[in-house]
Scaffold this active site. Structure first.
Site, short mmCIF file in Angstrom:
data_model
loop_
_atom_site.label_atom_id
_atom_site.label_comp_id
_atom_site.label_asym_id
_atom_site.label_seq_id
_atom_site.Cartn_x
_atom_site.Cartn_y
_atom_site.Cartn_z
N ASN A 259 29.46 -65.33 15.19
CA ASN A 259 28.54 -64.85 14.16
C ASN A 259 29.24 -64.91 12.82
OD1 ASN A 259 27.22 -62.74 12.33
ND2 ASN A 259 25.79 -62.78 14.04
N THR A 282 22.94 -65.71 15.16
CA THR A 282 22.48 -64.97 13.99
C THR A 282 21.72 -63.75 14.47
OG1 THR A 282 21.20 -65.06 11.94
CG2 THR A 282 20.41 -66.43 13.75
N GLU A 283 22.01 -62.60 13.85
CA GLU A 283 21.56 -61.33 14.41
C GLU A 283 20.06 -61.12 14.36
OE1 GLU A 283 23.80 -60.16 10.52
OE2 GLU A 283 23.89 -61.74 12.02
N ASN A 284 19.31 -61.92 13.59
CA ASN A 284 17.86 -61.76 13.60
C ASN A 284 17.19 -62.49 14.76
OD1 ASN A 284 18.69 -64.11 12.03
ND2 ASN A 284 16.54 -64.43 11.61
#
Length: 452
Positions: A259, A282-284
């Site tokens: 990330n 990606t954290e979304n």
């Protein structure tokens, strides 16, 4: 199978009553129920508790509600991007409860699952956790977070069938599936409504049992805002920043799930090729992030956590925010490369609170810093005024305690070896004397060759 009623945006907005807690899906430019929010902004509804990742951009979604004075309290992870939110907070016109992004997603998931709350290592030992019940579980300090539920949830999905089953497109899932489970009344704004059976069961992301009403509303590029598109063009990047990015890239191994944060870490993504075998997260809600498209926007491409349209590599996958941060907290992300404001001798990181600015934007930094197997911090060696950023003890609010493994600056590389801050490399143009003079922390020296 019973059909779910279809309303106009205006009719659905009237379901929200003054004093309600409103859950709103969306992340950055994707998955925002903009038509529902604009309709609510036309009503006299007030004193809302607004739960979302952020209050959104000025003029979009929650931004209009905020400008109208309709929001009494906001619960979310990132409000700094909206000057109206900052202004309202500083004027004591808006109460803010700041939660790390993964904590917010899990609190909503817990509310939807009928749980009272949960313990998480995220934010332990930071200002965010002050006043919270904190315990040591399985050898780690954990902070208790109550579950979140709402009276009404507004969602955005791509398609719905007449029974209310929802299908999301690309990175539109983000907070939407969780919000669908955690409210007494759920309204989904969708591009199209089809007959039952036209969405294959394996493509249903939110079952219709959660959805009470549908609103059909076509999304346009104007609904997303100008920042949702990219144009091709050469980037002019400072050579020192590129040296840091190249050095960080050397730490990534084939097969690593990685990330990359905002700022200098973003440059690493531009250097990664298929031959590196790195799987970007990606954290979304995406794994298998590819480079930015040559031209286009969020209508055609997935979007990363920096709100930038990206491409999907072969084998990529999409998921919601709760699943994404479960990957992070669960130790499934091998490396996080993040920016920093300060790192100290104990491996503590401060990178979310800018001096002189209100504490309104924690985002996903705390989750990543505490959850990734390895944490690499890239930052300039000093502030513009020459103040050292590698210090004996962090003076800015902490992001995570004792989690930093490596620091890469524009002058040097430091590693924590046997718990000790250790200088291991010099970057081009830097001298040992310069590094000694501009580093406030104590450190050991195990120098190898200068990085080229």
């Amino acid at each position: 199978m019973k059909a779910v009623p279809v309303l106009t945006a205006g009719e659905a907005a009237r379901l929200v009553k003054s004093g309600d807690t409103l859950l709103v899906g969306g992340f950055g430019m994707t998955g925002n129920p903009v038509h529902l929010m604009h309709a609510l902004a036309e009503l006299p509804t007030r004193d809302l508790t607004y739960v979302a990742n952020n209050v959104s951009e000025p003029g979009l979604s929650g931004g209009r509600l905020l400008r109208n004075g309709q929001i009494k309290k906001a619960i979310g992870s990132y409000f700094t991007s909206n000057p109206e939110a900052v202004k309202a907070y500083q004027a004591d016109e808006l109460e803010v409860e700041l939660l790390p992004q993964g904590t917010l997603a899990e609190a909503v998931r817990a509310g939807g699952a009928g749980l009272g709350g949960f313990y998480t290592p995220t934010a332990a030992g930071t200002v965010i956790a002050e006043g919270s019940d904190t315990r040591t579980l399985n050898g780690r300090e954990m902070v208790f977070v109550p579950a979140i539920r709402g009276n009404v949830a507004f969602l955005r999905a791509w398609r719905a069938d007449t029974a209310g089953n929802l299908q999301y497109r690309l990175t539109e899932q983000n907070f939407n599936p969780g919000m669908a489970t955690a409210a007494d009344l759920v309204v989904a704004e969708v591009e199209e409504i089809v007959e039952v059976g036209q969405i294959p069961p394996e493509h249903v992301h939110t079952p219709g049992l959660y959805v009470d009403y549908l609103v059909q509303a076509t999304l346009t590029p104007e609904d997303l805002g100008s920042s949702a598109s990219v144009k091709s063009g050469a980037k002019k990047v400072d050579p020192a920043r590129m040296h840091m990015a190249r050095r960080a890239l050397r730490e990534l191994r084939p097969g690593d799930v990685v990330n990359l944060g905002i700022g200098i870490p973003t440059l690493v993504a531009d250097l990664i090729t298929p031959e590196h075998g790195v799987n970007l997260h990606t954290e979304n809600g995406m794994l298998g992030v590819g480079p930015a498209p040559e031209d286009g926007g969020a209508m055609e491409y997935p979007v990363n956590a920096g709100k930038i349209p990206v491409t999907a590599l072969p084998g990529a996958s999409y998921f919601d925010s709760a699943a994404s941060f479960g990957m992070i907290r669960g130790g499934h992300v091998d490396v996080a490369v993040m920016g920093g404001l300060q790192v100290d001798e104990a491996g503590n990181l401060a990178n979310w609170a800018v001096p002189g600015k209100p504490l309104l934007g924690v985002g996903g930094a705390m989750d990543l810093a505490s959850g990734a197997k390895r944490l690499i911090v890239t930052m300039t060696h000093t502030d513009p005024d020459g103040t050292p950023k590698i210090v004996p003890e962090c003076t800015l609010p902490l992001t995570a305690r004792g989690k930093v493994d490596m620091i890469i600056t524009d002058k040097a590389v430091f590693e924590f070896i046997d718990g000790h801050l250790t200088l291991t490399e010099l970057l081009p143009g830097a001298s040992l004397e310069d590094v000694r003079a501009t580093t406030a922390a104590r450190f050991e020296e195990r120098l190898g060759a200068v990085v080229g």
